[in-house]
Design an enzyme around this catalytic site. Structure first.
Site, PDB file in Angstrom:
ATOM      1  N   LYS A 108     -27.644 -25.389 -75.253  1.00 15.17           N
ATOM      2  CA  LYS A 108     -27.133 -26.750 -75.477  1.00 15.17           C
ATOM      3  C   LYS A 108     -25.631 -26.735 -75.262  1.00 15.17           C
ATOM      4  O   LYS A 108     -24.994 -25.680 -75.376  1.00 15.17           O
ATOM      5  CB  LYS A 108     -27.445 -27.208 -76.901  1.00 15.17           C
ATOM      6  CG  LYS A 108     -27.511 -28.720 -77.047  1.00 15.17           C
ATOM      7  CD  LYS A 108     -28.841 -29.273 -76.551  1.00 15.17           C
ATOM      8  CE  LYS A 108     -28.904 -30.784 -76.658  1.00 15.17           C
ATOM      9  NZ  LYS A 108     -30.265 -31.257 -76.404  1.00 15.17           N
TER      10      LYS A 108
HETATM   11  P1  NAD Z   1     -28.614 -41.899 -75.869  1.00 15.91           P
HETATM   12  O1  NAD Z   1     -27.164 -41.674 -75.909  1.00 15.91           O
HETATM   13  O2  NAD Z   1     -29.230 -42.430 -74.624  1.00 15.91           O
HETATM   14  O3  NAD Z   1     -29.046 -42.869 -77.079  1.00 15.91           O
HETATM   15  C1  NAD Z   1     -28.737 -42.602 -78.408  1.00 15.91           C
HETATM   16  C2  NAD Z   1     -29.098 -43.819 -79.244  1.00 15.91           C
HETATM   17  O4  NAD Z   1     -28.878 -43.515 -80.627  1.00 15.91           O
HETATM   18  C3  NAD Z   1     -28.234 -45.044 -78.928  1.00 15.91           C
HETATM   19  O5  NAD Z   1     -29.037 -46.210 -78.999  1.00 15.91           O
HETATM   20  C4  NAD Z   1     -27.196 -45.031 -80.057  1.00 15.91           C
HETATM   21  O6  NAD Z   1     -26.697 -46.344 -80.329  1.00 15.91           O
HETATM   22  C5  NAD Z   1     -28.042 -44.510 -81.202  1.00 15.91           C
HETATM   23  N1  NAD Z   1     -27.234 -43.888 -82.252  1.00 15.91           N
HETATM   24  C6  NAD Z   1     -26.190 -43.030 -82.122  1.00 15.91           C
HETATM   25  N2  NAD Z   1     -25.702 -42.701 -83.320  1.00 15.91           N
HETATM   26  C7  NAD Z   1     -26.464 -43.340 -84.243  1.00 15.91           C
HETATM   27  C8  NAD Z   1     -26.468 -43.411 -85.656  1.00 15.91           C
HETATM   28  N3  NAD Z   1     -25.555 -42.761 -86.379  1.00 15.91           N
HETATM   29  N4  NAD Z   1     -27.430 -44.175 -86.261  1.00 15.91           N
HETATM   30  C9  NAD Z   1     -28.331 -44.839 -85.531  1.00 15.91           C
HETATM   31  N5  NAD Z   1     -28.365 -44.828 -84.191  1.00 15.91           N
HETATM   32  C10 NAD Z   1     -27.449 -44.098 -83.557  1.00 15.91           C
HETATM   33  O7  NAD Z   1     -29.286 -40.503 -76.281  1.00 15.91           O
HETATM   34  P2  NAD Z   1     -30.773 -40.016 -76.015  1.00 15.91           P
HETATM   35  O8  NAD Z   1     -30.776 -39.181 -74.789  1.00 15.91           O
HETATM   36  O9  NAD Z   1     -31.701 -41.167 -76.135  1.00 15.91           O
HETATM   37  O10 NAD Z   1     -30.967 -39.008 -77.237  1.00 15.91           O
HETATM   38  C11 NAD Z   1     -31.421 -39.438 -78.513  1.00 15.91           C
HETATM   39  C12 NAD Z   1     -31.977 -38.241 -79.262  1.00 15.91           C
HETATM   40  O11 NAD Z   1     -33.057 -37.680 -78.504  1.00 15.91           O
HETATM   41  C13 NAD Z   1     -31.007 -37.081 -79.505  1.00 15.91           C
HETATM   42  O12 NAD Z   1     -31.321 -36.458 -80.729  1.00 15.91           O
HETATM   43  C14 NAD Z   1     -31.322 -36.131 -78.362  1.00 15.91           C
HETATM   44  O13 NAD Z   1     -30.938 -34.806 -78.654  1.00 15.91           O
HETATM   45  C15 NAD Z   1     -32.824 -36.285 -78.292  1.00 15.91           C
HETATM   46  N6  NAD Z   1     -33.423 -35.884 -77.029  1.00 15.91           N
HETATM   47  C16 NAD Z   1     -33.037 -36.456 -75.850  1.00 15.91           C
HETATM   48  C17 NAD Z   1     -33.649 -36.042 -74.676  1.00 15.91           C
HETATM   49  C18 NAD Z   1     -33.331 -36.682 -73.352  1.00 15.91           C
HETATM   50  O14 NAD Z   1     -34.014 -36.347 -72.361  1.00 15.91           O
HETATM   51  N7  NAD Z   1     -32.399 -37.597 -73.254  1.00 15.91           N
HETATM   52  C19 NAD Z   1     -34.632 -35.037 -74.699  1.00 15.91           C
HETATM   53  C20 NAD Z   1     -35.013 -34.497 -75.923  1.00 15.91           C
HETATM   54  C21 NAD Z   1     -34.404 -34.933 -77.084  1.00 15.91           C
END
Ligand code: NAD
Length: 419
Positions: A108
């Protein structure tokens, strides 16, 4: 962070290993090795901002384990990024790749910054300089980044371009989640959200709850939460709530998901547009009565304090580490069915693997082929975890950890120790 409680994600990740150690039949040295990361790089680097001034940023790249294949894991841009968060996320990547049986290790990366206060130019300069700073760790056979919170296909394109310039030729396989035009895979952008929905469907089937009319609440509306919301909606579920980092929208009869997300994309916030919708806080969203709760934002949202008030029947963890071990215990006692992060959000790494395979072989798969393979892998992962949960009489998270850590430990054993 939920309810202002500071929880160290790396301590949490190590505690999860301790909790399942008794099912793994491993010596204490091997457990210790699995709880430690392999390589950690911290960089402090300058970026010229739009006002001409230099600003110093801190970034991290951590490889947790490469016994099963090259290190793989996203890059996060967020003000709260620190070494322990990146270590935990790298460890979860290792277990996740193993649970979905993809031949990758775990890594990461992250940069402490607030991209919401930066221009596109500044984000590009930061990305390119950070890529250069960590380039000695990267490569298609070594370590392959992907998108995470606040990074996207455009950021991946800059990483790929910078690394390719350093090498002197195009290296598309150095990063996944790229735009399609640069060797990205069809279906990668939707993969994590879709994987969350596929595994939720399996959980609903297991609990004999029909998807039609099932009530779903989703925290976060980015890549994972937003895509999951649209797919749940398409399948006939009622998405009753969705949020961003500021607040959420709620309608007990189901939101107009497409309209809500279009509005959010245009105006950068959710606003009630009909009298059936109300605004809710992220805390209220987590505590709604629903069939499926999808935390899809950041870590440590369901903690000891709010766990007793959770009313969801199923929690499908789109985010990494949204539930602390203390909250887990409470939820298990309450009989909440948890599809843990290292299974539920494994669709991202799965299609990242497909993208990497296509890049190395210079092939292009159809979207249908990608989705078909993704569905089969996610369903297999769910079944394997459920089988362990039922046979060992342990919760789904413990079962997923037993499966993932067990596969990594076996790969390490077979490789042996050098020298
Ligand atoms: P992103 O940046 O596209 O979206 C994040 C979302 O979370 C946004 O809507 C933001 O407003 C919201 N957010 C941020 N801080 C917050 C808080 N304190 N309270 C409530 N909402 C909050 O990110 P993403 O890629 O959708 O990732 C989201 C989660 O999924 C993370 O934990 C990431 O590690 C995990 N994840 C992502 C992927 C991927 O392919 N993008 C894969 C596996 C896991």
């Amino acid at each position: 962070m939920a309810q202002n409680e500071k929880i160290n994600p790396f301590e949490m990740a190590k505690k999860q290993v301790d909790i399942v150690a008794k099912y793994l039949n491993l010596d204490s040295g091997s457990i210790e090795k699995l709880k430690n990361t392999k390589r950690e790089l911290i960089v402090h680097f300058p970026v010229q901002m739009d006002d001409g001034k230099l600003k110093i940023f801190t970034g991290y790249r951590v490889q947790h384990n490469v016994a099963r294949g090259p290190a793989k894991g996203g890059i996060r841009y967020h003000p709260d990024v620190d070494l322990d968060e990146v270590r935990a996320l790298a460890m979860w990547m290792t277990w996740k790749s193993a649970v979905v049986k993809i031949p990758f290790g775990g890594a990461k990366g992250g940069v402490q910054c607030n991209p919401k206060e930066m221009s596109l130019h500044e984000i590009e300069h930061l990305t390119r300089r950070f890529t250069w700073e960590i380039s000695m760790m990267l490569g298609p056979e070594q370590d392959i980044p992907a998108p995470d919170v606040n990074t996207n296909p455009q950021v991946m394109a800059w990483i790929m371009d910078t690394f390719s310039i350093l090498k002197g030729y195009s290296v598309p396989g150095v990063v996944t989640g790229k735009p399609i035009e640069l060797g990205g895979s069809l279906g990668r952008f939707e993969a994590t959200g879709r994987g969350v929905v596929i595994t939720s469907l399996e959980a609903l089937k297991y609990l004999k709850i029909p998807i039609e009319g099932a009530k779903v609440a989703i925290q976060g509306c980015g890549n994972v939460g937003g895509i999951a919301a649209m797919h749940f909606d398409r399948l006939g579920a009622k998405v009753i709530a969705i949020s961003d980092s500021q607040k959420g929208l709620y309608n007990e009869n189901g939101l107009d998901v497409k309209r809500a997300l279009e509005y959010k994309a245009k105006y950068k916030c959710f606003v009630c547009e009909t009298k059936n919708e109300t605004e809710i806080t992220n805390q209220e969203l987590l505590e709604l009565k629903c069939d499926v709760l999808v935390p899809a934002a950041i870590e440590s949202q369901i903690i000891e304090k709010n766990a007793p008030r959770i009313k969801a029947k199923i929690i499908a963890e789109g985010a990494n580490g949204p539930t602390t071990p203390e909250a887990d215990e409470i939820l298990n006692d309450k009989g909440v069915f948890i599809v843990p992060d290292i299974l539920a959000n494994g669709g991202g790494v799965t299609v990242s693997y497909f993208e990497w395979v296509q890049n190395l072989q210079e092939l292009i798969w159809s979207e249908e082929e990608v989705l078909d393979r993704l569905t089969r892998i996610m369903q297999r992962g769910f079944k394997e975890v459920l089988d362990i949960s039922l046979s060992k009489k342990i919760p789904m998270r413990a079962a997923a950890l037993v499966l993932g850590i067990g596969r990594v430990a076996e790969a390490s054993r077979l490789r042996g120790l050098y020298p």
